[in-house]
Design a protein around this motif. Structure first.
Motif, PDB file in Angstrom:
ATOM      1  N   THR A 259     -49.970  46.066  26.535  1.00 34.05           N
ATOM      2  CA  THR A 259     -48.927  46.720  25.733  1.00 34.05           C
ATOM      3  C   THR A 259     -48.418  47.971  26.436  1.00 34.05           C
ATOM      4  O   THR A 259     -47.208  48.203  26.517  1.00 34.05           O
ATOM      5  N   PHE A 260     -49.338  48.782  26.960  1.00 32.68           N
ATOM      6  CA  PHE A 260     -48.946  50.005  27.663  1.00 32.68           C
ATOM      7  C   PHE A 260     -48.108  49.680  28.896  1.00 32.68           C
ATOM      8  O   PHE A 260     -47.068  50.303  29.134  1.00 32.68           O
ATOM      9  N   ALA A 261     -48.539  48.692  29.679  1.00 24.79           N
ATOM     10  CA  ALA A 261     -47.802  48.333  30.898  1.00 24.79           C
ATOM     11  C   ALA A 261     -46.400  47.836  30.570  1.00 24.79           C
ATOM     12  O   ALA A 261     -45.424  48.218  31.229  1.00 24.79           O
ATOM     13  N   LEU A 262     -46.282  47.001  29.555  1.00 26.66           N
ATOM     14  CA  LEU A 262     -44.957  46.483  29.177  1.00 26.66           C
ATOM     15  C   LEU A 262     -44.078  47.585  28.598  1.00 26.66           C
ATOM     16  O   LEU A 262     -42.867  47.609  28.827  1.00 26.66           O
ATOM     17  N   PHE A 263     -44.680  48.520  27.854  1.00 32.51           N
ATOM     18  CA  PHE A 263     -43.918  49.663  27.343  1.00 32.51           C
ATOM     19  C   PHE A 263     -43.353  50.489  28.497  1.00 32.51           C
ATOM     20  O   PHE A 263     -42.177  50.848  28.496  1.00 32.51           O
ATOM     21  N   ARG A 264     -44.195  50.787  29.487  1.00 32.64           N
ATOM     22  CA  ARG A 264     -43.738  51.582  30.637  1.00 32.64           C
ATOM     23  C   ARG A 264     -42.650  50.851  31.420  1.00 32.64           C
ATOM     24  O   ARG A 264     -41.687  51.456  31.881  1.00 32.64           O
ATOM     25  N   LYS A 265     -42.803  49.533  31.578  1.00 34.51           N
ATOM     26  CA  LYS A 265     -41.792  48.731  32.279  1.00 34.51           C
ATOM     27  C   LYS A 265     -40.448  48.809  31.543  1.00 34.51           C
ATOM     28  O   LYS A 265     -39.411  49.054  32.145  1.00 34.51           O
ATOM     29  N   THR A 266     -40.485  48.620  30.238  1.00 30.01           N
ATOM     30  CA  THR A 266     -39.265  48.685  29.428  1.00 30.01           C
ATOM     31  C   THR A 266     -38.654  50.078  29.487  1.00 30.01           C
ATOM     32  O   THR A 266     -37.434  50.228  29.595  1.00 30.01           O
ATOM     33  N   GLU A 267     -39.495  51.090  29.444  1.00 24.69           N
ATOM     34  CA  GLU A 267     -39.028  52.481  29.518  1.00 24.69           C
ATOM     35  C   GLU A 267     -38.300  52.739  30.837  1.00 24.69           C
ATOM     36  O   GLU A 267     -37.240  53.362  30.852  1.00 24.69           O
ATOM     37  N   ARG A 268     -38.866  52.270  31.956  1.00 24.68           N
ATOM     38  CA  ARG A 268     -38.221  52.479  33.264  1.00 24.68           C
ATOM     39  C   ARG A 268     -36.904  51.711  33.371  1.00 24.68           C
ATOM     40  O   ARG A 268     -35.945  52.191  33.949  1.00 24.68           O
TER      41      ARG A 268
END
Length: 89
Positions: A76-85
């Motif tokens: 979840t954290f990795a996908l959140f950061r990807k979406t944020e970038r």
């Protein structure tokens, strides 16, 4: 194979790379941030990322349900950061 994108990003993709005994992800991007500084971004499959990050976050001897919960949190954290970038681009 090197691919040049519109400035200021330079990307290296599609090569088998190693640093010592460690594999380097297939795709690296270099993004200058200021004079004499840059971000080096490794792009990899999320499952490959999780295989590397989960053992560093908790011991394999913990209960399986705790390990599963940590995998969900890390994904979840990795996908959140990807979406944020991607939103910033």
């Amino acid at each position: 194979m090197a691919v040049l994108y519109p400035p200021p990003t330079f990307e290296i993709a599609g090569m088998s790379m190693r640093s010592g005994f460690n594999s380097v992800p297939d795709r690296l991007s270099i993004q200058p941030t200021s004079a004499h500084k840059a971000n080096l971004i490794a792009t990899m499959d999320i499952e490959e990322y999780l295989r590397g990050v989960l053992p560093a976050e908790m011991p394999a001897s913990w209960p399986i349900e705790a390990l599963k919960a940590q995998a969900i949190a890390a994904r979840t954290f990795a996908l959140f950061r990807k979406t944020e970038r991607e939103r910033v681009r």
